[in-house]
Design an enzyme around this catalytic site. Sequence first.
Site, PDB file in Angstrom:
ATOM      1  N   LYS A  34      66.989  45.120  19.589  1.00 25.64           N
ATOM      2  CA  LYS A  34      66.920  44.670  20.987  1.00 25.64           C
ATOM      3  C   LYS A  34      67.382  45.791  21.941  1.00 25.64           C
ATOM      4  O   LYS A  34      67.965  46.794  21.498  1.00 25.64           O
ATOM      5  CB  LYS A  34      67.796  43.422  21.140  1.00 25.64           C
ATOM      6  CG  LYS A  34      67.292  42.219  20.326  1.00 25.64           C
ATOM      7  CD  LYS A  34      68.202  41.017  20.556  1.00 25.64           C
ATOM      8  CE  LYS A  34      67.676  39.770  19.868  1.00 25.64           C
ATOM      9  NZ  LYS A  34      68.484  38.571  20.223  1.00 25.64           N
ATOM     10  N   TYR A  94      59.421  33.997  22.277  1.00 23.96           N
ATOM     11  CA  TYR A  94      60.540  33.054  22.368  1.00 23.96           C
ATOM     12  C   TYR A  94      60.106  31.670  22.878  1.00 23.96           C
ATOM     13  O   TYR A  94      60.926  30.947  23.459  1.00 23.96           O
ATOM     14  CB  TYR A  94      61.630  33.629  23.272  1.00 23.96           C
ATOM     15  CG  TYR A  94      62.490  34.685  22.600  1.00 23.96           C
ATOM     16  CD1 TYR A  94      63.203  34.389  21.430  1.00 23.96           C
ATOM     17  CD2 TYR A  94      62.629  35.965  23.139  1.00 23.96           C
ATOM     18  CE1 TYR A  94      64.000  35.347  20.816  1.00 23.96           C
ATOM     19  CE2 TYR A  94      63.437  36.928  22.522  1.00 23.96           C
ATOM     20  CZ  TYR A  94      64.116  36.607  21.371  1.00 23.96           C
ATOM     21  OH  TYR A  94      64.925  37.552  20.759  1.00 23.96           O
ATOM     22  N   PHE A 122      69.452  29.599  28.545  1.00 25.35           N
ATOM     23  CA  PHE A 122      69.498  31.048  28.350  1.00 25.35           C
ATOM     24  C   PHE A 122      68.100  31.681  28.305  1.00 25.35           C
ATOM     25  O   PHE A 122      67.973  32.874  28.067  1.00 25.35           O
ATOM     26  CB  PHE A 122      70.287  31.417  27.091  1.00 25.35           C
ATOM     27  CG  PHE A 122      69.746  30.831  25.805  1.00 25.35           C
ATOM     28  CD1 PHE A 122      68.723  31.457  25.107  1.00 25.35           C
ATOM     29  CD2 PHE A 122      70.268  29.661  25.291  1.00 25.35           C
ATOM     30  CE1 PHE A 122      68.216  30.925  23.935  1.00 25.35           C
ATOM     31  CE2 PHE A 122      69.767  29.110  24.108  1.00 25.35           C
ATOM     32  CZ  PHE A 122      68.733  29.751  23.432  1.00 25.35           C
ATOM     33  N   ARG A 140      67.881  37.847   7.764  1.00 19.48           N
ATOM     34  CA  ARG A 140      68.716  36.934   8.577  1.00 19.48           C
ATOM     35  C   ARG A 140      70.179  37.026   8.118  1.00 19.48           C
ATOM     36  O   ARG A 140      71.101  37.021   8.939  1.00 19.48           O
ATOM     37  CB  ARG A 140      68.215  35.492   8.444  1.00 19.48           C
ATOM     38  CG  ARG A 140      66.825  35.248   9.000  1.00 19.48           C
ATOM     39  CD  ARG A 140      66.777  35.059  10.472  1.00 19.48           C
ATOM     40  NE  ARG A 140      67.463  33.861  10.924  1.00 19.48           N
ATOM     41  CZ  ARG A 140      67.507  33.477  12.197  1.00 19.48           C
ATOM     42  NH1 ARG A 140      66.923  34.225  13.140  1.00 19.48           N
ATOM     43  NH2 ARG A 140      68.128  32.385  12.562  1.00 19.48           N
ATOM     44  N   THR A 153      74.186  34.173  15.187  1.00 18.21           N
ATOM     45  CA  THR A 153      73.661  34.503  16.522  1.00 18.21           C
ATOM     46  C   THR A 153      74.753  35.006  17.456  1.00 18.21           C
ATOM     47  O   THR A 153      74.567  35.977  18.183  1.00 18.21           O
ATOM     48  CB  THR A 153      72.983  33.250  17.121  1.00 18.21           C
ATOM     49  OG1 THR A 153      71.964  32.804  16.228  1.00 18.21           O
ATOM     50  CG2 THR A 153      72.393  33.546  18.494  1.00 18.21           C
ATOM     51  N   ARG A 162      75.408  42.120  13.198  1.00 21.49           N
ATOM     52  CA  ARG A 162      76.051  41.601  14.412  1.00 21.49           C
ATOM     53  C   ARG A 162      77.567  41.568  14.275  1.00 21.49           C
ATOM     54  O   ARG A 162      78.291  41.757  15.254  1.00 21.49           O
ATOM     55  CB  ARG A 162      75.498  40.210  14.721  1.00 21.49           C
ATOM     56  CG  ARG A 162      74.035  40.232  15.180  1.00 21.49           C
ATOM     57  CD  ARG A 162      73.390  38.863  15.066  1.00 21.49           C
ATOM     58  NE  ARG A 162      72.069  38.789  15.685  1.00 21.49           N
ATOM     59  CZ  ARG A 162      71.270  37.737  15.586  1.00 21.49           C
ATOM     60  NH1 ARG A 162      71.650  36.668  14.880  1.00 21.49           N
ATOM     61  NH2 ARG A 162      70.086  37.731  16.167  1.00 21.49           N
ATOM     62  N   ASN A 184      72.916  40.686  20.942  1.00 26.60           N
ATOM     63  CA  ASN A 184      73.325  40.705  19.532  1.00 26.60           C
ATOM     64  C   ASN A 184      72.488  41.648  18.656  1.00 26.60           C
ATOM     65  O   ASN A 184      72.322  41.427  17.462  1.00 26.60           O
ATOM     66  CB  ASN A 184      73.326  39.278  18.973  1.00 26.60           C
ATOM     67  CG  ASN A 184      72.009  38.570  19.203  1.00 26.60           C
ATOM     68  OD1 ASN A 184      71.024  39.206  19.574  1.00 26.60           O
ATOM     69  ND2 ASN A 184      71.976  37.276  18.962  1.00 26.60           N
ATOM     70  N   HIS A 216      66.807  41.013  16.231  1.00 29.81           N
ATOM     71  CA  HIS A 216      66.080  39.769  15.985  1.00 29.81           C
ATOM     72  C   HIS A 216      65.499  39.837  14.590  1.00 29.81           C
ATOM     73  O   HIS A 216      65.061  40.906  14.152  1.00 29.81           O
ATOM     74  CB  HIS A 216      64.935  39.594  16.985  1.00 29.81           C
ATOM     75  CG  HIS A 216      63.933  38.554  16.553  1.00 29.81           C
ATOM     76  ND1 HIS A 216      64.112  37.211  16.820  1.00 29.81           N
ATOM     77  CD2 HIS A 216      62.779  38.651  15.829  1.00 29.81           C
ATOM     78  CE1 HIS A 216      63.100  36.533  16.290  1.00 29.81           C
ATOM     79  NE2 HIS A 216      62.283  37.383  15.682  1.00 29.81           N
ATOM     80  N   GLU A 224      54.954  36.023  14.999  1.00 30.10           N
ATOM     81  CA  GLU A 224      55.605  37.128  15.706  1.00 30.10           C
ATOM     82  C   GLU A 224      54.945  38.475  15.403  1.00 30.10           C
ATOM     83  O   GLU A 224      54.773  39.305  16.299  1.00 30.10           O
ATOM     84  CB  GLU A 224      57.090  37.169  15.330  1.00 30.10           C
ATOM     85  CG  GLU A 224      57.861  35.958  15.835  1.00 30.10           C
ATOM     86  CD  GLU A 224      59.266  35.844  15.260  1.00 30.10           C
ATOM     87  OE1 GLU A 224      59.955  34.857  15.603  1.00 30.10           O
ATOM     88  OE2 GLU A 224      59.679  36.722  14.469  1.00 30.10           O
TER      89      GLU A 224
HETATM   90  P1  IDP Z   1      68.600  34.069  16.510  1.00 29.29           P
HETATM   91  O1  IDP Z   1      68.280  35.364  17.230  1.00 29.29           O
HETATM   92  O2  IDP Z   1      69.873  34.186  15.716  1.00 29.29           O
HETATM   93  O3  IDP Z   1      67.441  33.530  15.727  1.00 29.29           O
HETATM   94  P2  IDP Z   1      67.991  32.003  18.467  1.00 29.29           P
HETATM   95  O4  IDP Z   1      68.618  30.658  18.461  1.00 29.29           O
HETATM   96  O5  IDP Z   1      66.570  32.106  18.029  1.00 29.29           O
HETATM   97  O6  IDP Z   1      68.944  32.991  17.647  1.00 29.29           O
HETATM   98  O7  IDP Z   1      68.107  32.553  19.967  1.00 29.29           O
HETATM   99  C1  IDP Z   1      67.388  33.678  20.406  1.00 29.29           C
HETATM  100  C2  IDP Z   1      68.325  34.599  21.136  1.00 29.29           C
HETATM  101  O8  IDP Z   1      68.791  33.969  22.333  1.00 29.29           O
HETATM  102  C3  IDP Z   1      69.617  34.939  20.368  1.00 29.29           C
HETATM  103  O9  IDP Z   1      69.468  35.991  19.453  1.00 29.29           O
HETATM  104  C4  IDP Z   1      70.548  35.300  21.511  1.00 29.29           C
HETATM  105  O10 IDP Z   1      70.262  36.606  22.004  1.00 29.29           O
HETATM  106  C5  IDP Z   1      70.152  34.277  22.557  1.00 29.29           C
HETATM  107  N1  IDP Z   1      70.915  33.019  22.474  1.00 29.29           N
HETATM  108  C6  IDP Z   1      70.726  31.996  21.599  1.00 29.29           C
HETATM  109  N2  IDP Z   1      71.568  30.973  21.827  1.00 29.29           N
HETATM  110  C7  IDP Z   1      72.326  31.355  22.866  1.00 29.29           C
HETATM  111  C8  IDP Z   1      73.409  30.718  23.569  1.00 29.29           C
HETATM  112  O11 IDP Z   1      73.815  29.581  23.280  1.00 29.29           O
HETATM  113  N3  IDP Z   1      73.978  31.425  24.588  1.00 29.29           N
HETATM  114  C9  IDP Z   1      73.546  32.672  24.952  1.00 29.29           C
HETATM  115  N4  IDP Z   1      72.534  33.294  24.318  1.00 29.29           N
HETATM  116  C10 IDP Z   1      71.932  32.660  23.285  1.00 29.29           C
HETATM  117 MG    MG Z   2      65.582  32.888  16.441  1.00 30.62          MG
END
Ligand code: IDP
Ligand code: MG
Length: 144
Positions: free
Chosen positions: A15, A55, A63, A91, A97, A108, A122, A125, A136
Site C-alpha cells: 500500500k 474494495y 472507513f 494472510r 488488520t 503488520r 497497514n 493487502h 482482484e
Molecule cells: P484486510 O486488509 O485485513 O483484509 P479489510 O477488512 O478487508 O481488512 O479492510 C480493508 C482495509 O480497510 C484494511 O486493510 C484497513 O486498511 C482498512 N480498515 C478495515 N477496517 C478498518 C477499521 O475498522 N478502521 C479503520 N480502517 C479499517
Molecule cells: Mg480484505
Amino acid sequence: MTESSAPERSLVLVKPDGFARRLTGEVLRRIEAKGYALVALRILTPTREMLAAHYAEHEGKPFFEPLLEFMSSGPVTAVVIEGEGGIPGFRAMAGATNPTDAAPGSIRGDLGRDWGTKVQQNIVHGSDSPESAAREIAIWFPEL
Ligand code: IDP
Ligand code: MG
C-alpha cells in the site's frame, strides 16, 4: 517437489504507506523467503475506479472514503504471488488488520503501527479467498 497444475494465486498490494516507507523490498523478500513465486509485478498509483472495484465489499462503511483516499494517495506495488496455500499463507504473513493487534513476526506486526488516521495504514493487502483473488487479479492485471 511437484506443484499441482493450477497453483493458487493471490493478489498482494504494498500500500502507499509501505511504498513510501521503502518497505516494498522487505515485503517481497518475505514472500520469496516463504517460498511463493512472483508471477507479475507493477508499480502504479491506482485510480478511484480501480479502488472502488477492489474494495466493493466495503462500500458504505465509515472507513470506505478514507480508504479510497489513502489508497490513491501515491504509488503502490501490485504483485501476483503463486504457490499452494498462498492465499491463507500470505494472510498469515500479513497479520491482523489492525497493526496494534498484529502478531510480532507478521508484516503488520513487525513493520506497522497505529498512526491515529481514520483508516488503518497497514502496509499490505492480500486476497482473502480464491474468488476474491480471481476478481482482484483481473482488476490489477487485466492481461493475466
Ligand atoms: P484486510 O486488509 O485485513 O483484509 P479489510 O477488512 O478487508 O481488512 O479492510 C480493508 C482495509 O480497510 C484494511 O486493510 C484497513 O486498511 C482498512 N480498515 C478495515 N477496517 C478498518 C477499521 O475498522 N478502521 C479503520 N480502517 C479499517
Ligand atoms: Mg480484505
